[in-house]
Design a protein around this motif. Sequence first.
Motif, PDB file in Angstrom:
ATOM      1  N   LEU A  28       0.820  -1.202   0.000  1.00 27.74           N
ATOM      2  CA  LEU A  28       0.000   0.000   0.000  1.00 27.74           C
ATOM      3  C   LEU A  28       0.859   1.258   0.000  1.00 27.74           C
ATOM      4  CD1 LEU A  28      -2.809  -1.024   2.524  1.00 27.74           C
ATOM      5  CD2 LEU A  28      -2.970  -0.888   0.030  1.00 27.74           C
ATOM      6  N   ALA A  29       2.006   1.183   0.677  1.00 24.28           N
ATOM      7  CA  ALA A  29       2.896   2.341   0.731  1.00 24.28           C
ATOM      8  C   ALA A  29       3.509   2.665  -0.616  1.00 24.28           C
ATOM      9  CB  ALA A  29       3.998   2.091   1.758  1.00 24.28           C
ATOM     10  N   LEU A  30       3.713   1.643  -1.461  1.00 23.50           N
ATOM     11  CA  LEU A  30       4.513   1.847  -2.670  1.00 23.50           C
ATOM     12  C   LEU A  30       3.749   1.703  -3.975  1.00 23.50           C
ATOM     13  CD1 LEU A  30       7.811   0.055  -1.589  1.00 23.50           C
ATOM     14  CD2 LEU A  30       7.317   2.509  -1.647  1.00 23.50           C
ATOM     15  N   GLN A  31       2.479   1.339  -3.912  1.00 19.05           N
ATOM     16  CA  GLN A  31       1.769   1.127  -5.175  1.00 19.05           C
ATOM     17  C   GLN A  31       1.673   2.409  -5.995  1.00 19.05           C
ATOM     18  OE1 GLN A  31      -2.334  -0.054  -4.760  1.00 19.05           O
ATOM     19  NE2 GLN A  31      -2.624   1.134  -2.885  1.00 19.05           N
ATOM     20  N   GLY A  32       1.694   3.556  -5.362  1.00 20.94           N
ATOM     21  CA  GLY A  32       1.654   4.817  -6.100  1.00 20.94           C
ATOM     22  C   GLY A  32       3.016   5.270  -6.584  1.00 20.94           C
ATOM     23  N   ALA A  33       4.081   4.722  -5.975  1.00 20.49           N
ATOM     24  CA  ALA A  33       5.431   5.129  -6.354  1.00 20.49           C
ATOM     25  C   ALA A  33       5.894   4.452  -7.638  1.00 20.49           C
ATOM     26  CB  ALA A  33       6.411   4.802  -5.230  1.00 20.49           C
ATOM     27  N   CYS A  34       5.342   3.290  -7.924  1.00 24.58           N
ATOM     28  CA  CYS A  34       5.772   2.505  -9.081  1.00 24.58           C
ATOM     29  C   CYS A  34       4.539   1.981  -9.809  1.00 24.58           C
ATOM     30  CB  CYS A  34       6.646   1.339  -8.641  1.00 24.58           C
ATOM     31  SG  CYS A  34       7.992   1.792  -7.546  1.00 24.58           S
ATOM     32  N   PRO A  35       3.905   2.820 -10.592  1.00 29.30           N
ATOM     33  CA  PRO A  35       2.696   2.384 -11.298  1.00 29.30           C
ATOM     34  C   PRO A  35       2.956   1.122 -12.113  1.00 29.30           C
ATOM     35  CG  PRO A  35       3.007   4.746 -11.532  1.00 29.30           C
ATOM     36  CD  PRO A  35       4.250   4.210 -10.892  1.00 29.30           C
ATOM     37  N   SER A  36       1.996   0.198 -12.081  1.00 30.59           N
ATOM     38  CA  SER A  36       2.163  -1.097 -12.737  1.00 30.59           C
ATOM     39  C   SER A  36       0.834  -1.560 -13.283  1.00 30.59           C
ATOM     40  CB  SER A  36       2.712  -2.116 -11.727  1.00 30.59           C
ATOM     41  OG  SER A  36       2.681  -3.419 -12.250  1.00 30.59           O
ATOM     42  N   VAL A  37       0.906  -2.462 -14.256  1.00 33.58           N
ATOM     43  CA  VAL A  37      -0.330  -3.041 -14.796  1.00 33.58           C
ATOM     44  C   VAL A  37      -0.848  -4.134 -13.881  1.00 33.58           C
ATOM     45  CG1 VAL A  37       0.265  -2.522 -17.180  1.00 33.58           C
ATOM     46  CG2 VAL A  37       1.012  -4.689 -16.178  1.00 33.58           C
ATOM     47  N   ARG A  38      -0.025  -4.538 -12.899  1.00 30.79           N
ATOM     48  CA  ARG A  38      -0.419  -5.604 -11.994  1.00 30.79           C
ATOM     49  C   ARG A  38      -0.739  -5.036 -10.610  1.00 30.79           C
ATOM     50  NH1 ARG A  38       3.829  -8.470 -14.920  1.00 30.79           N
ATOM     51  NH2 ARG A  38       5.351  -7.957 -13.298  1.00 30.79           N
ATOM     52  N   SER A  39      -1.616  -5.706  -9.896  1.00 34.26           N
ATOM     53  CA  SER A  39      -2.032  -5.236  -8.578  1.00 34.26           C
ATOM     54  C   SER A  39      -2.017  -6.394  -7.590  1.00 34.26           C
ATOM     55  CB  SER A  39      -3.433  -4.625  -8.641  1.00 34.26           C
ATOM     56  OG  SER A  39      -4.375  -5.612  -9.020  1.00 34.26           O
ATOM     57  N   ALA A  40      -2.194  -6.061  -6.326  1.00 33.31           N
ATOM     58  CA  ALA A  40      -2.176  -7.074  -5.267  1.00 33.31           C
ATOM     59  C   ALA A  40      -3.379  -6.897  -4.356  1.00 33.31           C
ATOM     60  CB  ALA A  40      -0.888  -6.985  -4.461  1.00 33.31           C
ATOM     61  N   ARG A  41      -3.844  -8.007  -3.804  1.00 34.10           N
ATOM     62  CA  ARG A  41      -4.875  -8.024  -2.777  1.00 34.10           C
ATOM     63  C   ARG A  41      -4.394  -8.961  -1.675  1.00 34.10           C
ATOM     64  NH1 ARG A  41     -10.045  -6.711  -4.673  1.00 34.10           N
ATOM     65  NH2 ARG A  41     -10.626  -6.740  -2.459  1.00 34.10           N
ATOM     66  N   PHE A  42      -5.096  -8.951  -0.555  1.00 30.88           N
ATOM     67  CA  PHE A  42      -4.648  -9.735   0.597  1.00 30.88           C
ATOM     68  C   PHE A  42      -5.833 -10.380   1.295  1.00 30.88           C
ATOM     69  CE2 PHE A  42      -1.507  -6.582  -0.300  1.00 30.88           C
ATOM     70  CZ  PHE A  42      -0.294  -7.206  -0.061  1.00 30.88           C
ATOM     71  N   ILE A  43      -5.649 -11.644   1.695  1.00 31.70           N
ATOM     72  CA  ILE A  43      -6.609 -12.358   2.533  1.00 31.70           C
ATOM     73  C   ILE A  43      -5.863 -12.817   3.777  1.00 31.70           C
ATOM     74  CG2 ILE A  43      -8.095 -14.381   2.757  1.00 31.70           C
ATOM     75  CD1 ILE A  43      -8.479 -14.335  -0.280  1.00 31.70           C
ATOM     76  N   ALA A  44      -6.372 -12.438   4.955  1.00 32.62           N
ATOM     77  CA  ALA A  44      -5.691 -12.812   6.195  1.00 32.62           C
ATOM     78  C   ALA A  44      -6.642 -13.429   7.206  1.00 32.62           C
ATOM     79  CB  ALA A  44      -5.005 -11.587   6.802  1.00 32.62           C
ATOM     80  N   ASN A  45      -7.740 -12.759   7.458  1.00 32.58           N
ATOM     81  CA  ASN A  45      -8.636 -13.167   8.536  1.00 32.58           C
ATOM     82  C   ASN A  45      -9.289 -14.506   8.222  1.00 32.58           C
ATOM     83  OD1 ASN A  45     -10.450 -13.176  10.710  1.00 32.58           O
ATOM     84  ND2 ASN A  45     -10.848 -10.988  10.518  1.00 32.58           N
ATOM     85  N   VAL A  46      -9.424 -15.360   9.222  1.00 38.03           N
ATOM     86  CA  VAL A  46     -10.130 -16.624   9.021  1.00 38.03           C
ATOM     87  C   VAL A  46     -11.639 -16.383   8.891  1.00 38.03           C
ATOM     88  CG1 VAL A  46     -10.580 -17.240  11.437  1.00 38.03           C
ATOM     89  CG2 VAL A  46     -10.092 -19.050   9.746  1.00 38.03           C
ATOM     90  N   ASP A  47     -12.089 -15.192   9.220  1.00 38.94           N
ATOM     91  CA  ASP A  47     -13.469 -14.790   8.956  1.00 38.94           C
ATOM     92  C   ASP A  47     -13.755 -15.014   7.466  1.00 38.94           C
ATOM     93  OD1 ASP A  47     -15.851 -13.460   8.410  1.00 38.94           O
ATOM     94  OD2 ASP A  47     -15.379 -11.737   9.672  1.00 38.94           O
ATOM     95  N   PRO A  48     -14.706 -15.868   7.110  1.00 39.87           N
ATOM     96  CA  PRO A  48     -14.932 -16.173   5.691  1.00 39.87           C
ATOM     97  C   PRO A  48     -15.326 -14.954   4.870  1.00 39.87           C
ATOM     98  CG  PRO A  48     -16.725 -17.041   7.038  1.00 39.87           C
ATOM     99  CD  PRO A  48     -15.656 -16.596   7.982  1.00 39.87           C
ATOM    100  N   ASP A  49     -15.825 -13.911   5.522  1.00 39.43           N
ATOM    101  CA  ASP A  49     -16.192 -12.705   4.784  1.00 39.43           C
ATOM    102  C   ASP A  49     -14.976 -12.020   4.172  1.00 39.43           C
ATOM    103  OD1 ASP A  49     -18.848 -13.055   5.313  1.00 39.43           O
ATOM    104  OD2 ASP A  49     -18.914 -11.671   7.007  1.00 39.43           O
ATOM    105  N   ASP A  50     -13.810 -12.176   4.804  1.00 40.23           N
ATOM    106  CA  ASP A  50     -12.589 -11.577   4.261  1.00 40.23           C
ATOM    107  C   ASP A  50     -12.273 -12.188   2.900  1.00 40.23           C
ATOM    108  OD1 ASP A  50     -10.244 -10.122   3.992  1.00 40.23           O
ATOM    109  OD2 ASP A  50      -9.088 -11.341   5.384  1.00 40.23           O
ATOM    110  N   ALA A  51     -12.214 -13.511   2.852  1.00 39.19           N
ATOM    111  CA  ALA A  51     -11.927 -14.192   1.585  1.00 39.19           C
ATOM    112  C   ALA A  51     -13.031 -13.941   0.565  1.00 39.19           C
ATOM    113  CB  ALA A  51     -11.753 -15.688   1.818  1.00 39.19           C
TER     114      ALA A  51
END
Length: 536
Positions: A167-190
């Motif tokens: 999140l800190a660097l996505q604006g510093a190095c524009p790219s055609v690729r992106s990232a997402r994250f799943i962490a919580n075992v709460d099924p709503d996160d996934a």
Amino acid sequence: MHLQDFTTYKAVARLSSLAQQPYDLTGGKGLSATRIGRYTCSSCGFDLLYATQRVDDAVLAALQDLADEAGLIAAFQEMKQGAVVNRIDGYASENRQVLHTACRDVFSDAPLEPEASGRAKEELEKLRLFLEKLESGTLTNAQGKPFTTMVQVGIGGSDLGPRAMYLALQGACPSVRSARFIANVDPDDAAEVLSGIDLSRTLFNIVSKSGTTLETLTNEQLVKRALLQAGLDPSRHMIAVTGEGSPMDDPDKYLASFYMFDYIGGRYSATSMVGLVTLGFALGIQPVMEFLAGAHAMDLAAEEPEVTKNLPLLLALLGIWNHNFLGYPSVAVLPYSQPLSRFPAHLQQCDMESNGKSVTRNGSRVCWQTGPIVWGEPGTNGQHAFYQLIHQGTEIVPVEFIGFRKSQYQIDLEVKGTTSQQKLIANMLAQSMALAQGQTSDNPARVFQGNRPNSVLLADQLTPKAMGALLALYENKIAFQGFCWNINSFDQEGVQLGKVLATRLLSLMQGSSASAGGAQEEESTEQALLKQAQVG
């Protein structure tokens, strides 16, 4: 390495005496131009303005003596050279080296711990080749289309640091690729993440050192089910970052594997493959190397023996002064930078999991305060939320402000004579001044007592190199404080009990007779809780 109680240092007695009448920041001369100029420490592109801390030359001299007595620089150097510092003397413990610094000691011809740095280089080369395949189009989905999204599936150190860095660097190095994250075992996160991506063009990065982390493996199964329901082969859409030889180290199940090592703790793993795979996918290999170079530069700067020239050590000792001698139980890290929105959350784990300890490295109970409560949010949003308390509340909260002279995207507009970035920095400096100097008034509700310690950390712009330096600055600050308090900053026994009890509860939910006990036995605590929660 010193294994001496914090209270036995001669400097501690001096600091305790000095704390009876700390420097007064209020009044006309409390924050003079001369003081601001003198109380500045610069390193690796950052300037720490600490004139707004309640210190003077006598306090700084005593803090220098404390650092020398405790052997903090020597302890830090021993850690970097591979000493087994993750241990409790005379008791069962992890007994490991602590070598997250080796991940960035890859630019030297003579690294301090050659084997660990050699492994880091090998993993970086694997990452470079992996990214080359993505760039060249030799690694695609079944339809020959490039992957555009990576979802990192992990928890704790396998999520907080990597997420904060991305999140800190996505604006510093524009790219055609992106990232997402799943962490919580709460099924709503996934569910939320999976519903918002094109599965056919997504790689899932499953991260677990042991290969047995319950939350991560559960979320991995949710991912697999989603891929199968979409008619996709999970083994062509999943990669692994895990320990060598773990249950996840399986080329039949994963498109590629990268290794993490026992001597790198989860909360210190953002500069290992735990953080670099997703960062490399989204930004490219060059920003990754710049990120590591910034961290390495701060690691070198942390070996300076003079406190007022060593930024991580100075920040650590100012924290000890506020916490142990002025008696303030928490510290707020407030970045005036929206890209750093999750950096305080990462520091919460890195600091509180490291130094939230009550046993010394000798195995005895501490009789002094150890790690503070760490919290924070980005400014200026926080000014309209919790700043009321830090200015006028009964609880004094030391603050560490973080800001940048230039914005990351460089998209700005002048309104009423100033840009948004100028307004942002002006607000940060104003808060620092207001906390320190306070305000008098005939209206008691408008009195600001001042003498609320804070510091301002400034750099030109949030680049990959600056982010690496900022991350290492705080990692090294935390290590210095742990060495000074004579605690083990590198284990995390406190998270284990909850895991054990959760396993018992899950066993009861499955109807395990062994856990439930006989029919005539009194209902257990676990059974009573499940009954009240109506779970199971």
